[in-house]
Write an enzyme that holds these catalytic residues in place. Structure first.
Site, PDB file in Angstrom:
ATOM      1  N   LYS A  49       0.941  -1.256  -0.228  1.00  0.00           N
ATOM      2  CA  LYS A  49      -0.117   0.179  -0.001  1.00  0.00           C
ATOM      3  C   LYS A  49       0.789   1.227   0.085  1.00  0.00           C
ATOM      4  O   LYS A  49       1.903   1.315   0.702  1.00  0.00           O
ATOM      5  CB  LYS A  49      -0.845  -0.118   1.192  1.00  0.00           C
ATOM      6  CG  LYS A  49      -2.157   1.116   1.274  1.00  0.00           C
ATOM      7  CD  LYS A  49      -2.990   0.785   2.445  1.00  0.00           C
ATOM      8  CE  LYS A  49      -3.904   1.899   2.529  1.00  0.00           C
ATOM      9  NZ  LYS A  49      -4.920   1.948   3.714  1.00  0.00           N
ATOM     10  N   SER A 124      -9.653   2.256   2.722  1.00  0.00           N
ATOM     11  CA  SER A 124      -8.785   2.886   1.913  1.00  0.00           C
ATOM     12  C   SER A 124      -8.018   1.929   1.158  1.00  0.00           C
ATOM     13  O   SER A 124      -7.134   2.337   0.191  1.00  0.00           O
ATOM     14  CB  SER A 124      -8.055   3.900   2.928  1.00  0.00           C
ATOM     15  OG  SER A 124      -7.143   3.093   3.785  1.00  0.00           O
ATOM     16  N   SER A 148     -10.186  -0.393   7.069  1.00  0.00           N
ATOM     17  CA  SER A 148      -9.538   0.050   5.532  1.00  0.00           C
ATOM     18  C   SER A 148      -8.836  -1.398   4.895  1.00  0.00           C
ATOM     19  O   SER A 148      -8.490  -1.226   4.007  1.00  0.00           O
ATOM     20  CB  SER A 148      -8.559   0.996   5.521  1.00  0.00           C
ATOM     21  OG  SER A 148      -9.319   2.211   5.885  1.00  0.00           O
TER      22      SER A 148
END
Length: 447
Positions: A49, A124, A148
């Protein structure tokens, strides 16, 4: 797509070919799940990420304000996975500074859901989940502040696991809300999640919130035949749509048939979780994001004075959702409102944790929805409050610092995945993974 377990048995030459294939497939996919294709070291490729530091990589947290920033050091989680035969490969798209539930707030544009490209992948960590579900990543690291990891995993039909707070080092993770953030795995199945969790967990002197004790590895000792007591919260499920409610009821029946004991329990309305989370998370975010001023990191706006530098850089560099949360955070921390909002929210956070602990007195796990619906269409959540409500089932786990894991259990009539989550008491990842392995076996979900 081969699993992480299978990939760990491949030769260096086979893995080099695999990395080339993944990059080519990702560029052709049109999902916008990757925002860069850097690689670091050798081994099984793990997608990272874009808010996790990898030395010498561009790391931007999906924001214009960090364009041009090159990481000078490596996150401990990345160091740990490299020590277990894996490597950092590619940067995953994400909501800007992890603030969002759809991956639409990224400066790189939205990621698409592989089950329906008009749908969001969640957020996210939407890029991480979409890549794993779309077969363009073997496994990925995400971060979970209020769901997330678990929510995008549920939207994309893969497995997402949020560890106990303090179980995985936060050193090298761009801070959103420091008392809530945790790095965790997004994978194709429960066993792969356990393998990746085992690789990244552990105490770290560089993280003052890291738990200073070791727990045995889990992946080699998974027991899908375990018999557990699982609590369900009926009042929680009532707020979900009909598809989620049906999938939940079907899963409960399959767990009972597999020999698990189901008990019914009650908790306070999820509206307390939402209010508490968005007070505390935005307060911490306003403090953490104060460092992005155009002087030390990334983009610097054209300015004639220092005051203009701060104002112009932050105005041009931050997106609307990040600005909204900074404003809210500064408000709840301001003189006259600190006691009324922030202090009260901290008290409620303790009550939420106590409610979970009360249930765990006679239950091993809690079964809960992950989201009130399947993945919405891109652009459908115009109202920020509606987006915040989509996290209603996941926020409490972060507020209480507990581990949770989302796994797919079915699809709705349109073929969109439905995920449910299991929640365990703090530092009881062993029971969590055993329960998840048993649930995965009982549900027998197929893509």
């Amino acid at each position: 797509m081969i699993t992480l377990k299978e990939a760990l048995t491949k030769s260096a030459e086979e893995l080099a070919i695999l990395r080339q294939e993944l990059e080519a497939k990702a560029k052709e996919s049109g999902l916008n799940a990757y925002v860069g294709f850097e690689s670091s070291g050798e081994g099984v490729p793990i997608l990272i990420k874009d808010n996790i530091q990898v030395k010498d990589w561009s790391v931007t947290s999906g924001s214009k304000i960090l364009q041009g920033y090159i990481a000078p050091y490596e996150a401990t989680a990345v160091k740990n996975l490299k020590a277990k035969g894996m490597m950092a490969f590619g940067r995953a798209n994400m909501d800007e500074f992890a603030m969002g539930s759809t991956t639409e707030s990224s400066c790189y544009g939205p990621t698409k859901n592989p089950y329906g490209e008009e749908r969001v992948p969640g957020g996210s960590s939407g890029g991480s989940a979409a890549a794993v579900a779309g077969g363009i990543a073997i496994a990925a690291l995400g971060s979970d502040t209020g769901g997330s990891i678990r929510q995008p995993a549920a939207y994309c039909g893969c497995v997402g696991m949020k560890p106990t707070y303090g179980r995985v080092s936060r050193f090298g993770l761009a801070s959103y809300a420091s008392s809530l953030d945790q790095i965790g795995p997004i994978t194709q199945n429960v066993e792969d999640a356990a393998i990746l969790y085992d690789a990244i967990k552990g105490h770290d002197d560089k993280d003052s919130t890291s738990a200073d004790f070791e727990i045995e590895d889990i992946a080699n000792n998974l027991n899908p035949d375990v018999k557990l007591t699982i609590a369900v919260i009926d009042s929680y499920v009532e707020a979900a749509d009909a598809d989620i409610q049906k999938a939940f009821a079907d899963t409960v029946a399959k767990l009972e048939a597999a020999g698990h004991t189901i008990v019914r329990r009650e908790m306070s309305n999820t509206k307390y979780d939402i209010a508490t989370y968005y007070i505390l998370a935005t307060a911490e975010a306003a403090t953490n994001l104060a460092r992005y001023d155009g002087v030390r990191y990334g983009t610097r706006a054209e300015s004639k004075t220092t005051e203009e530098l701060f104002y112009n850089t932050r105005s041009e560099g931050f997106g609307e959702e990040v600005k909204r949360r900074i404003l809210l955070g500064n408000f709840v921390l301001s003189s006259g409102y600190y006691d009324a909002y922030y202090v009260k929210a901290q008290k409620v956070r303790h009550l939420i944790r106590d409610e979970y602990n009360k249930i765990f007195e006679d239950a091993d796990l809690i079964l809960s929805p992950v989201a009130p619906s399947v993945a919405p269409k891109i652009g459908a959540l115009h109202d920020p409050l509606e987006m915040y409500k989509s996290d209603m089932y996941t926020l409490g786990v972060n507020l209480a610092g507990l581990p949770g894991i989302s796994l797919p259990v079915g699809k709705n009539s349109e073929g969109m995945p439905i995920g449910l989550q299991l929640i365990a008491k703090a530092f009881d990842e062993k029971t969590l993974f055993n329960g998840a392995a048993s649930m995965e076996k009982a549900v027998n979900y197929t893509k």
